[in-house]
Write an enzyme that holds these catalytic residues in place. Structure first.
Site, short mmCIF file in Angstrom:
data_model
loop_
_atom_site.label_atom_id
_atom_site.label_comp_id
_atom_site.label_asym_id
_atom_site.label_seq_id
_atom_site.Cartn_x
_atom_site.Cartn_y
_atom_site.Cartn_z
N TYR A 186 0.82 -1.21 0.00
CA TYR A 186 0.00 0.00 0.00
C TYR A 186 0.86 1.27 0.00
O TYR A 186 0.99 1.95 1.00
CB TYR A 186 -0.89 -0.05 1.25
CG TYR A 186 -1.84 1.11 1.44
CD1 TYR A 186 -2.83 1.40 0.51
CD2 TYR A 186 -1.76 1.89 2.58
CE1 TYR A 186 -3.72 2.45 0.72
CE2 TYR A 186 -2.64 2.94 2.80
CZ TYR A 186 -3.62 3.22 1.86
OH TYR A 186 -4.50 4.26 2.07
N ARG A 191 -1.13 8.06 -3.84
CA ARG A 191 -2.02 7.11 -3.18
C ARG A 191 -3.31 7.79 -2.70
O ARG A 191 -3.31 8.93 -2.29
CB ARG A 191 -1.30 6.48 -1.97
CG ARG A 191 -2.06 5.35 -1.31
CD ARG A 191 -1.27 4.78 -0.16
NE ARG A 191 -1.33 5.64 1.02
CZ ARG A 191 -0.57 5.46 2.11
NH1 ARG A 191 0.32 4.49 2.14
NH2 ARG A 191 -0.69 6.27 3.14
N ASP A 192 -4.40 7.01 -2.76
CA ASP A 192 -5.71 7.47 -2.27
C ASP A 192 -6.06 8.84 -2.85
O ASP A 192 -6.27 9.81 -2.14
CB ASP A 192 -5.72 7.53 -0.75
CG ASP A 192 -5.92 6.16 -0.13
OD1 ASP A 192 -5.93 5.18 -0.89
OD2 ASP A 192 -6.05 6.06 1.09
N SER A 198 -5.34 9.72 4.07
CA SER A 198 -4.39 8.61 3.89
C SER A 198 -3.47 8.80 2.70
O SER A 198 -2.94 7.84 2.17
CB SER A 198 -5.16 7.32 3.73
OG SER A 198 -6.12 7.43 2.70
N ASP A 239 -7.76 0.97 -2.43
CA ASP A 239 -8.18 2.30 -2.89
C ASP A 239 -7.49 2.78 -4.15
O ASP A 239 -7.41 3.98 -4.37
CB ASP A 239 -7.93 3.35 -1.81
CG ASP A 239 -8.91 3.21 -0.68
OD1 ASP A 239 -9.94 2.55 -0.85
OD2 ASP A 239 -8.64 3.74 0.40
N ASP A 420 -8.79 5.86 11.21
CA ASP A 420 -9.02 6.14 9.79
C ASP A 420 -8.52 7.52 9.40
O ASP A 420 -8.22 7.78 8.24
CB ASP A 420 -10.51 6.07 9.46
CG ASP A 420 -11.05 4.66 9.53
OD1 ASP A 420 -10.31 3.72 9.26
OD2 ASP A 420 -12.23 4.51 9.87
#
Length: 465
Positions: A186, A191-192, A198, A239, A420
């Site tokens: 990940y 990313r995301d 995140s 994601d 989260d």
């Protein structure tokens, strides 16, 4: 019968864990975010938070008591035979001869012991040390015996991978049967792209693709390649590809991001394609790609990327509900179904399986993250993914739970207790979903241990601990 074994090591791993935002937190897992997807495929939410969050409908809910497997801690399954595994001679330990690590019927969650992450055990212990309620402490101790995934959510986390696998191998050589660690890969560049909580460390415009390959994937590949005597499961990039189905043109989901996601996921699938490594690509959840149009878009993207990777045999299938709260099945919820034909993850797995078959991927299998989906009716909209109040741990990890076609296992991909995303509106990585009324406002940054939330997840577990 596959089992899980608590590895209660006196370890300093908890203190050594690195935070998702790179400044010394205590996370061993990344997040899983998501965009929620509405009717015609347009997304509503966004995933987030490193090892905790998950987009539009996080992995927590399993309807008002909808329990599909065995309750408080049932083992993981049984079986025999597997086309992509090898045998190995045990080095050290109590075993003589060979330990056959072949996966029964090709399912890596069968016929062995799912490894309990010592770092997660240490995190839970930190909560036990703060708890005076004896009954609650006993429930927390049960959680210390449940396997969770080890998240590689930054380049620095790879430094800890060998130690994690060494611990799994040591146990394997003590009990003389396969011990199966599960890792989450990940750290994509950008990313995301539809979230703030995140976002990762790598950027396409700053050499992120090169670093992702050389400092992240290539290092993971070398470590796994040296361990043909271990059966390993890898969850690939939560994601990422689902965002290409619903969120292109929004926030950071640019054409440059799309190119990086497609090419680097394909690269990861290639480099991690080994007989003893079983890969599951993240496939969002029913509240994101559940609509028929989204299913088709997602299946086409998955097929294209797998083809670009050379159709690697090691891609076993797909992981759904990662870091999310969606129930396994439900008949009603507190939010509008929005014409989504999927009433929970069972429906979604069946529907996505059909869409994948239309793209030539009818042989793929699934796992569902049940780490926080023990309770339903905890959010006003299933696009809400951030530290939802009222969440509870769900079905325990086990193989072949039934309920949907080609379902390999329930598994706790998201370690319950990892935040989260922060509720602090002044924080750089604040995401508006973490400020909604349904989100716990005590939350720290994504990936950091959230004691109060862990306590609530324990109390609300369904089946009960």
């Amino acid at each position: 019968m596959a089992k899980w074994v608590a590895v209660l090591l006196a370890t300093a791993a908890f203190a050594a864990c690195s935070g998702d935002n790179g400044d010394g937190g205590n996370t061993s897992g990344g997040d899983g975010g998501a965009g929620q997807g509405s009717g015609a495929g347009s997304p509503v939410g966004s995933g987030a938070g490193s090892p905790v969050g998950s987009g539009a409908g996080s992995p927590v809910g399993s309807g008002a008591g909808d329990s599909v497997g065995s309750g408080a801690g049932s083992p993981v399954g049984s079986g025999a035979g597997s086309p992509t595994s090898t045998s190995t001679t045990a080095a050290g330990g109590n075993c003589t001869g060979t330990i056959d690590i072949a996966a029964p019927n090709g399912n890596p969650f069968e016929g062995g012991t799912l490894f309990v992450d010592p770092e997660y055990v240490a995190k839970v212990q930190s909560s036990i040390d703060k708890t005076t309620d004896a009954a609650l402490v006993e429930k927390m101790k049960k959680v210390q015996q449940i396997p969770t995934a080890f998240w590689l959510d930054r380049i620095a986390a790879v430094d800890r991978l060998e130690g994690h696998l060494d611990a799994a191998l040591a146990l394997q050589n003590q009990i003389c049967e396969p011990v199966v660690p599960v890792i989450v890969v990940y750290d994509l560049p950008n990313r995301d792209c539809f979230a703030e909580a995140s976002n990762g460390e790598l950027r396409v415009e700053n050499g992120g693709v090169k670093r992702y390959r050389e400092e992240f994937i290539d290092r993971i590949s070398a470590i796994l390649a040296a361990r043909t005597n271990q059966r390993i499961v890898a969850i690939i990039e939560p994601d990422s590809l689902p965002n290409l189905a619903t969120n292109l043109g929004k926030k950071d989901c640019t054409t440059e991001t799309e190119k990086a996601y497609r090419e680097e996921v394909a690269y990861a699938l290639q480099k991690l394609n080994m007989p003893h490594v079983y890969q599951y690509i993240d496939a969002a959840h029913s509240g994101w790609l559940g609509w028929e149009d989204n299913q088709k878009k997602g299946a086409k993207i998955f097929a294209d990327v797998i083809k670009a990777a050379g159709n690697p045999a090691g891609v076993r299938g797909f992981a759904t509900n990662v870091a999310n709260y969606t129930q396994l099945r439900y008949s009603s919820e507190s939010y509008d179904q929005q014409n989504n034909p999927c009433f929970g993850e069972y429906d979604y797995v069946n529907a996505l399986g059909t869409a994948l078959a239309a793209e030539g991927l009818g042989d793929k299998h699934f796992i569902i993250d049940t780490s926080r989906n023990g309770r339903g009716n905890i959010r006003a909209d299933w696009g809400y993914w951030c530290n939802n109040i009222g969440a509870g741990m769900g079905e325990r990890p086990r193989a072949n739970p039934g309920g949907a076609t080609r379902l390999d296992a329930f598994y706790w991909v998201k370690p319950p207790g990892d935040s989260d995303g922060t509720a602090d509106k002044s924080a750089e990585r604040y995401d508006l979903f973490c400020g909604y009324d349904d989100a716990d406002q005590r939350a720290p940054e994504a990936g950091y241990w959230f004691h109060e939330y862990f306590v609530e997840c324990v109390k609300n577990a369904n089946p009960p601990l």
